[in-house]
Write a protein that holds these residues in place. Structure first.
Motif, PDB file in Angstrom:
ATOM      1  N   HIS A 175       0.672  -1.230  -0.014  1.00  0.00           N
ATOM      2  CA  HIS A 175       0.038   0.025   0.124  1.00  0.00           C
ATOM      3  C   HIS A 175       0.885   1.289  -0.155  1.00  0.00           C
ATOM      4  N   ALA A 176       1.982   1.303   0.927  1.00  0.00           N
ATOM      5  CA  ALA A 176       2.805   2.545   0.976  1.00  0.00           C
ATOM      6  C   ALA A 176       3.423   2.627  -0.341  1.00  0.00           C
ATOM      7  N   GLY A 177       3.927   1.347  -1.058  1.00  0.00           N
ATOM      8  CA  GLY A 177       4.835   1.436  -2.391  1.00  0.00           C
ATOM      9  C   GLY A 177       3.633   1.916  -3.440  1.00  0.00           C
ATOM     10  N   MET A 178       2.505   1.657  -3.432  1.00  0.00           N
ATOM     11  CA  MET A 178       1.700   2.309  -4.429  1.00  0.00           C
ATOM     12  C   MET A 178       1.528   3.738  -4.370  1.00  0.00           C
ATOM     13  N   MET A 179       1.509   4.080  -2.972  1.00  0.00           N
ATOM     14  CA  MET A 179       1.175   5.727  -2.683  1.00  0.00           C
ATOM     15  C   MET A 179       2.623   6.415  -3.270  1.00  0.00           C
ATOM     16  N   VAL A 180       3.603   5.841  -2.867  1.00  0.00           N
ATOM     17  CA  VAL A 180       5.213   6.546  -3.462  1.00  0.00           C
ATOM     18  C   VAL A 180       4.922   6.474  -5.025  1.00  0.00           C
ATOM     19  N   HIS A 181       4.462   5.335  -5.507  1.00  0.00           N
ATOM     20  CA  HIS A 181       4.344   5.257  -7.002  1.00  0.00           C
ATOM     21  C   HIS A 181       3.442   6.541  -7.596  1.00  0.00           C
ATOM     22  N   PHE A 182       2.305   6.651  -6.768  1.00  0.00           N
ATOM     23  CA  PHE A 182       1.403   7.893  -7.323  1.00  0.00           C
ATOM     24  C   PHE A 182       2.078   9.177  -7.227  1.00  0.00           C
ATOM     25  N   LEU A 183       2.666   9.233  -6.187  1.00  0.00           N
ATOM     26  CA  LEU A 183       3.654  10.544  -5.911  1.00  0.00           C
ATOM     27  C   LEU A 183       4.510  10.890  -6.789  1.00  0.00           C
ATOM     28  N   ALA A 184       5.336   9.778  -7.218  1.00  0.00           N
ATOM     29  CA  ALA A 184       6.491   9.846  -8.207  1.00  0.00           C
ATOM     30  C   ALA A 184       5.877   9.962  -9.780  1.00  0.00           C
ATOM     31  N   VAL A 185       4.624   9.370  -9.964  1.00  0.00           N
ATOM     32  CA  VAL A 185       4.170   9.649 -11.383  1.00  0.00           C
ATOM     33  C   VAL A 185       3.655  10.935 -11.521  1.00  0.00           C
ATOM     34  N   GLY A 186       2.840  11.383 -10.230  1.00  0.00           N
ATOM     35  CA  GLY A 186       2.390  12.923 -10.523  1.00  0.00           C
ATOM     36  C   GLY A 186       3.794  13.797 -10.482  1.00  0.00           C
ATOM     37  N   LEU A 187       4.815  13.748  -9.804  1.00  0.00           N
ATOM     38  CA  LEU A 187       5.926  14.564  -9.827  1.00  0.00           C
ATOM     39  C   LEU A 187       6.474  14.434 -11.237  1.00  0.00           C
ATOM     40  N   VAL A 188       6.855  13.672 -11.809  1.00  0.00           N
ATOM     41  CA  VAL A 188       7.382  13.338 -13.135  1.00  0.00           C
ATOM     42  C   VAL A 188       6.492  13.967 -14.368  1.00  0.00           C
ATOM     43  N   PHE A 189       5.007  13.727 -14.194  1.00  0.00           N
ATOM     44  CA  PHE A 189       4.308  14.135 -15.142  1.00  0.00           C
ATOM     45  C   PHE A 189       4.045  15.858 -15.030  1.00  0.00           C
ATOM     46  N   PHE A 190       4.174  16.359 -13.880  1.00  0.00           N
ATOM     47  CA  PHE A 190       3.831  17.929 -13.772  1.00  0.00           C
ATOM     48  C   PHE A 190       5.233  18.567 -13.747  1.00  0.00           C
ATOM     49  N   TRP A 191       6.238  18.005 -13.486  1.00  0.00           N
ATOM     50  CA  TRP A 191       7.746  18.533 -13.537  1.00  0.00           C
ATOM     51  C   TRP A 191       7.944  19.573 -14.695  1.00  0.00           C
ATOM     52  N   PRO A 192       7.753  18.849 -15.944  1.00  0.00           N
ATOM     53  CA  PRO A 192       8.073  19.681 -17.190  1.00  0.00           C
ATOM     54  C   PRO A 192       6.908  20.645 -17.494  1.00  0.00           C
ATOM     55  N   ILE A 193       5.747  20.380 -17.059  1.00  0.00           N
ATOM     56  CA  ILE A 193       4.598  21.134 -17.438  1.00  0.00           C
ATOM     57  C   ILE A 193       4.655  22.512 -16.335  1.00  0.00           C
ATOM     58  N   MET A 194       5.055  22.146 -15.349  1.00  0.00           N
ATOM     59  CA  MET A 194       5.153  23.414 -14.135  1.00  0.00           C
ATOM     60  C   MET A 194       6.358  24.207 -14.597  1.00  0.00           C
ATOM     61  N   GLY A 195       7.347  23.710 -14.949  1.00  0.00           N
ATOM     62  CA  GLY A 195       8.519  24.395 -15.401  1.00  0.00           C
ATOM     63  C   GLY A 195       9.179  25.361 -14.499  1.00  0.00           C
ATOM     64  N   VAL A 196       8.977  25.143 -13.090  1.00  0.00           N
ATOM     65  CA  VAL A 196       9.761  26.012 -12.199  1.00  0.00           C
ATOM     66  C   VAL A 196      11.031  25.447 -12.061  1.00  0.00           C
ATOM     67  N   ASP A 197      11.352  24.216 -11.783  1.00  0.00           N
ATOM     68  CA  ASP A 197      12.613  23.645 -11.660  1.00  0.00           C
ATOM     69  C   ASP A 197      13.424  23.428 -12.901  1.00  0.00           C
ATOM     70  N   PRO A 198      14.583  23.341 -13.233  1.00  0.00           N
ATOM     71  CA  PRO A 198      15.387  23.096 -14.350  1.00  0.00           C
ATOM     72  C   PRO A 198      14.994  21.721 -14.557  1.00  0.00           C
ATOM     73  N   GLY A 199      15.007  20.941 -15.758  1.00  0.00           N
ATOM     74  CA  GLY A 199      14.911  19.589 -16.127  1.00  0.00           C
ATOM     75  C   GLY A 199      15.105  19.488 -17.462  1.00  0.00           C
ATOM     76  N   PRO A 200      15.092  18.026 -17.765  1.00  0.00           N
ATOM     77  CA  PRO A 200      15.658  17.791 -19.057  1.00  0.00           C
ATOM     78  C   PRO A 200      14.921  18.467 -20.260  1.00  0.00           C
ATOM     79  N   HIS A 201      13.616  18.426 -19.865  1.00  0.00           N
ATOM     80  CA  HIS A 201      12.485  18.943 -21.003  1.00  0.00           C
ATOM     81  C   HIS A 201      12.012  20.232 -20.635  1.00  0.00           C
ATOM     82  N   ARG A 202      12.119  21.166 -21.636  1.00  0.00           N
ATOM     83  CA  ARG A 202      11.566  22.695 -21.273  1.00  0.00           C
ATOM     84  C   ARG A 202      10.771  23.064 -22.395  1.00  0.00           C
ATOM     85  N   PRO A 203       9.623  22.288 -22.554  1.00  0.00           N
ATOM     86  CA  PRO A 203       8.756  22.727 -23.490  1.00  0.00           C
ATOM     87  C   PRO A 203       8.118  24.190 -23.593  1.00  0.00           C
ATOM     88  N   GLY A 204       8.010  24.731 -24.838  1.00  0.00           N
ATOM     89  CA  GLY A 204       7.145  25.963 -24.495  1.00  0.00           C
ATOM     90  C   GLY A 204       5.796  26.061 -23.963  1.00  0.00           C
TER      91      GLY A 204
END
Length: 317
Positions: free
Chosen positions: A175-204
């Motif tokens: 159960h804890a592993g699943m929650m960590v997975h949800f958090l990780a997926v959310g972070l990598v999904f929104f990271w390039p979209i939010m574009g606040v932190d430097p990351g490998p992808h900087r789409p317009g």
């Protein structure tokens, strides 16, 4: 109120918000949340001591993000989530869509890169390792929309509509592993979209909005599928404990409604953040152009005037 004290999921009284919000910490998440906040505050204090500014808004966003994780994992919501699909869905939505957005608005990567001391020449410290990770091929893959969007969608469909979910729900670790997975997926999904932190992808900005909206309809469809279900679809929640006094199908429909409604909240939050960033970058661009003009005494204008003068001279000769 439930004063049984042992937080067992079998004898939980009917769910109310008051009962759900009672303190019932999950050791792993409690330690992780406290460590996350402590490290962030350490970074901010370090910058301030050095005389560098760090926005209070970012700090508040990050701390709120971590607290939302604590809210769903270190209260009775976590106990109820084991036996009630609707409560579990609240946990899932918060930890995969609200917490990541707030954490990313806090720009933790930027803070780490600014606060961590560089290691000596030829040595590798935490800062160098973080930079290496940011520039790694692995990061380029996991933050690419071709990976993040399918992953975001699979976290719903492949998990809930296969026996994998029941297997994971069978143990605390799963159960804890699943929650960590949800958090990780959310972070990598929104990271390039939010574009606040430097990351490998900087789409317009436009591309980011498209990426955001690519995942959301699937979220809505998932919610609708649960709401329309005529039989309980997930084994774990087929026979809720009698003490809860709930109907499994009604609870599943509620879970679907939560998933469906929740897909709108992050979209709105992210859109507002993007529009602010977009506006900010346009303002900066305009300021840069003004500054350049001040610096070189409007070279372009001077050159144009000289050109007109030369035409004039030619005309009069």
């Amino acid at each position: 109120m439930d004063h049984s004290g042992h937080g067992m999921t079998m004898d939980l009284p009917p769910f109310t918000l008051g009962r759900g919000l009672q303190w019932s910490p999950d050791g792993f998440f409690l330690v992780a949340c406290l460590a996350g906040i402590a490290l962030y505050v350490w970074g901010v204090v370090r910058l301030r001591r050095r005389g560098d500014a760090w926005s209070t808004g970012r700090t508040l966003a990050f701390v709120s993000g971590v607290l939302t994780i604590g809210l769903v994992m270190c209260t009775k919501l976590n106990d109820y989530g084991m036996v009630m699909f609707s409560v579990h869905m609240v946990q899932h939505m918060v930890i995969s869509m609200l917490s990541p957005i707030l954490i990313l608005l806090g720009a933790p990567v930027t803070l780490a890169l600014r606060a961590l001391p560089p290691a000596g020449r030829g040595r590798k410290g935490p800062r160098e390792l973080l930079l290496a990770l940011l520039h790694s091929r692995y990061m380029r893959v996991v933050t690419h929309p071709a990976f993040t969007i399918p992953m975001f969608i699979a976290s719903l469909y492949a998990l809930y509509f296969t026996p994998l979910f029941d297997t994971l729900m069978g143990s605390k670790v799963g159960h804890a592993g699943m929650m960590v997975h949800f958090l990780a997926v959310g972070l990598v999904f929104f990271w390039p979209i939010m574009g606040v932190d430097p990351g490998p992808h900087r789409p317009g900005y436009l591309m980011r909005m498209l990426e955001l909206f690519a995942g959301m309809p699937f979220h809505a469809f998932f919610g609708i599928a649960l709401m329309m279900g005529t039989t309980p679809m997930v084994e774990t929640y087929k026979n809720p404990p009698a003490s809860l006094g709930i109907d499994a199908l009604a609870d599943q429909n509620a879970a679907g409604g939560i998933a469906w409604a929740f897909s709108e909240i992050p979209s709105v939050l992210v859109l507002i953040a993007l529009l602010f960033q977009w506006y900010g970058s346009e303002q900066r661009q305009a300021k840069r152009q003004d500054r350049a003009a001040d610096r070189d005494g409007d070279k372009e204008l001077a050159a144009y005037n000289a050109y007109l003068a030369s035409l004039n001279a030619r005309g009069s000769s």
